[in-house]
Design an enzyme around this catalytic site. Structure first.
Site, PDB file in Angstrom:
ATOM      1  N   ARG A  12       0.628  -1.701   0.002  1.00 45.71           N
ATOM      2  CA  ARG A  12       0.471  -0.201   0.041  1.00 45.71           C
ATOM      3  C   ARG A  12       0.260   1.062  -0.392  1.00 45.71           C
ATOM      4  NH1 ARG A  12      -1.396   5.329   2.882  1.00 45.71           N
ATOM      5  NH2 ARG A  12      -1.015   4.102   4.066  1.00 45.71           N
ATOM      6  N   ASP A  13       1.670   1.772   1.086  1.00 44.86           N
ATOM      7  CA  ASP A  13       2.229   2.787   1.164  1.00 44.86           C
ATOM      8  C   ASP A  13       3.407   2.997   0.624  1.00 44.86           C
ATOM      9  OD1 ASP A  13       3.409   4.668   1.647  1.00 44.86           O
ATOM     10  OD2 ASP A  13       3.056   4.617   3.674  1.00 44.86           O
ATOM     11  N   HIS A 203       4.752   5.229  12.306  1.00 44.02           N
ATOM     12  CA  HIS A 203       5.257   4.735  10.996  1.00 44.02           C
ATOM     13  C   HIS A 203       5.991   5.507  11.154  1.00 44.02           C
ATOM     14  CE1 HIS A 203       4.060   4.147   7.018  1.00 44.02           C
ATOM     15  NE2 HIS A 203       4.678   5.495   6.895  1.00 44.02           N
ATOM     16  N   HIS A 205       8.941   7.511   8.331  1.00 45.37           N
ATOM     17  CA  HIS A 205       9.760   6.867   7.044  1.00 45.37           C
ATOM     18  C   HIS A 205      11.764   7.699   6.996  1.00 45.37           C
ATOM     19  CE1 HIS A 205       6.380   8.097   4.091  1.00 45.37           C
ATOM     20  NE2 HIS A 205       6.190   6.964   5.019  1.00 45.37           N
ATOM     21  N   CYS A 236       4.429   9.291   0.974  1.00 45.85           N
ATOM     22  CA  CYS A 236       3.157  10.138   0.464  1.00 45.85           C
ATOM     23  C   CYS A 236       2.664  10.692  -0.980  1.00 45.85           C
ATOM     24  CB  CYS A 236       2.363  10.592   1.570  1.00 45.85           C
ATOM     25  SG  CYS A 236       1.304  11.280   1.371  1.00 45.85           S
ATOM     26  N   ASN A 245       9.895   5.040   3.292  1.00 47.24           N
ATOM     27  CA  ASN A 245       9.887   4.139   3.813  1.00 47.24           C
ATOM     28  C   ASN A 245      11.132   3.634   4.959  1.00 47.24           C
ATOM     29  OD1 ASN A 245       6.985   4.488   4.614  1.00 47.24           O
ATOM     30  ND2 ASN A 245       6.665   3.607   2.585  1.00 47.24           N
TER      31      ASN A 245
END
Length: 297
Positions: A12-13, A203, A205, A236, A245
């Site tokens: 996903r991300d 979460h 990055h 994002c 990430n």
């Protein structure tokens, strides 16, 4: 020994800022990810295909998830309608992002923080009526690319609302990779009393090279749930400069050598990062993919 649950977010991300890849390629990547032993995978997002074309096949991918046993799959949603789509597709774990910064919230979902927070109630009701769980992820918890530093009070207000509305989990997210260990520890010390016993994740990055250090600081502060992406894939699409990430294999290496238990096998994670890099077609920022493990080579 402390155990940290790693949720793999590359599907996903990781993919959301990339050019779309075929469903078959996603399944190949998913197979490599599942082979790492990871117990939780963020599989896709039920959002507007026009805004995130790389995830336009969410329903088709959801069909394929049924053949992978022993893994909890989750999906991100941006609205009650997205929650309904996810439930209809068979997902029983939903993530809903609320940006603590108004400008990023408007760029991301077209409404400010207060309005996005208010939607937690409907999304939680939809999920719980179907027997699914809800996690609220508080984005731009430290800094916003448009508004600058995020006041802690804005994060605490979202966390308190999510707690009052009965969500099952909460996470705080460093959306643009600006957090550093001291700032992580300081914010966690404020958030933890607000949410009580609700499980708290984080979460990060690695955009500015401090993602792993921030993740370790979070673990030292009591967080036992971390997101990561094989190869360091992701970012994002609505936050300029928010790339990278923390890489799953880099995180596993750090935690393992720090005496912290994880479910993910390091060798398999490096292999999965290689699969991601091949399928995406460009170099990924993973350090372990470049240099290998100090023990296994």
């Amino acid at each position: 020994m402390t155990h940290v649950t790693i949720r793999e977010v590359c599907l996903r991300d990781g993919l959301q800022i990339e050019e779309p890849i075929p469903l078959a390629a996603k399944i190949e990547l998913l197979e490599a990810v599942v082979a790492t032993g990871v117990r939780e995978v963020e599989a896709t997002a039920f959002v507007s295909p026009s805004k995130v074309p790389a995830l336009a096949d969410a329903e088709d991918l959801a069909v394929e998830l049924k053949r992978f046993d022993g893994v909890e799959f989750s999906a991100l949603v941006a609205s009650p309608n997205g929650a309904l789509r996810a439930i209809s597709a068979g997902l029983n774990s939903i993530e809903y992002v609320v940006s603590a910064a108004d400008a990023h919230s408007r760029a991301n979902v077209g409404r400010g923080t207060a309005e996005a927070t208010a939607a937690i109630a409907d999304i939680t009701r939809i999920a719980h009526d179907a027997g699914a769980t809800v996690e609220v992820i508080i984005a731009t918890a430290w800094d916003c690319p448009f508004d600058g530093p995020t006041p802690a009070r804005r994060v605490l207000d979202v966390a308190a609302a999510a707690t009052d509305l009965g969500v099952d989990r909460i996470a705080i997210a460093d959306t643009i990779g600006t957090a550093t260990p001291g700032r992580v520890t300081a914010l966690l010390a404020k958030v933890q009393p607000v949410i009580g016993g609700i499980p708290l994740g984080a979460h990060f990055h690695n955009t500015r090279g401090s993602g792993l250090a921030s993740a370790y600081a979070a673990v030292q502060a009591g967080v036992t749930r971390l997101d990561s992406s094989v190869g360091g894939l992701g970012g994002c699409p609505f936050a300029p400069g928010a790339s990278g990430n923390i890489a799953t294999e880099d995180l596993v290496y750090l935690l393992r050598d720090s005496g912290i238990d994880v479910d993910v096998d390091l060798t398999a994670a490096i292999t999965a990062a290689g699969v991601a890099q091949r399928l995406i077609g460009h170099e990924l920022p993973s350090a372990l993919l470049r240099a290998g493990d100090r023990i296994l080579g």
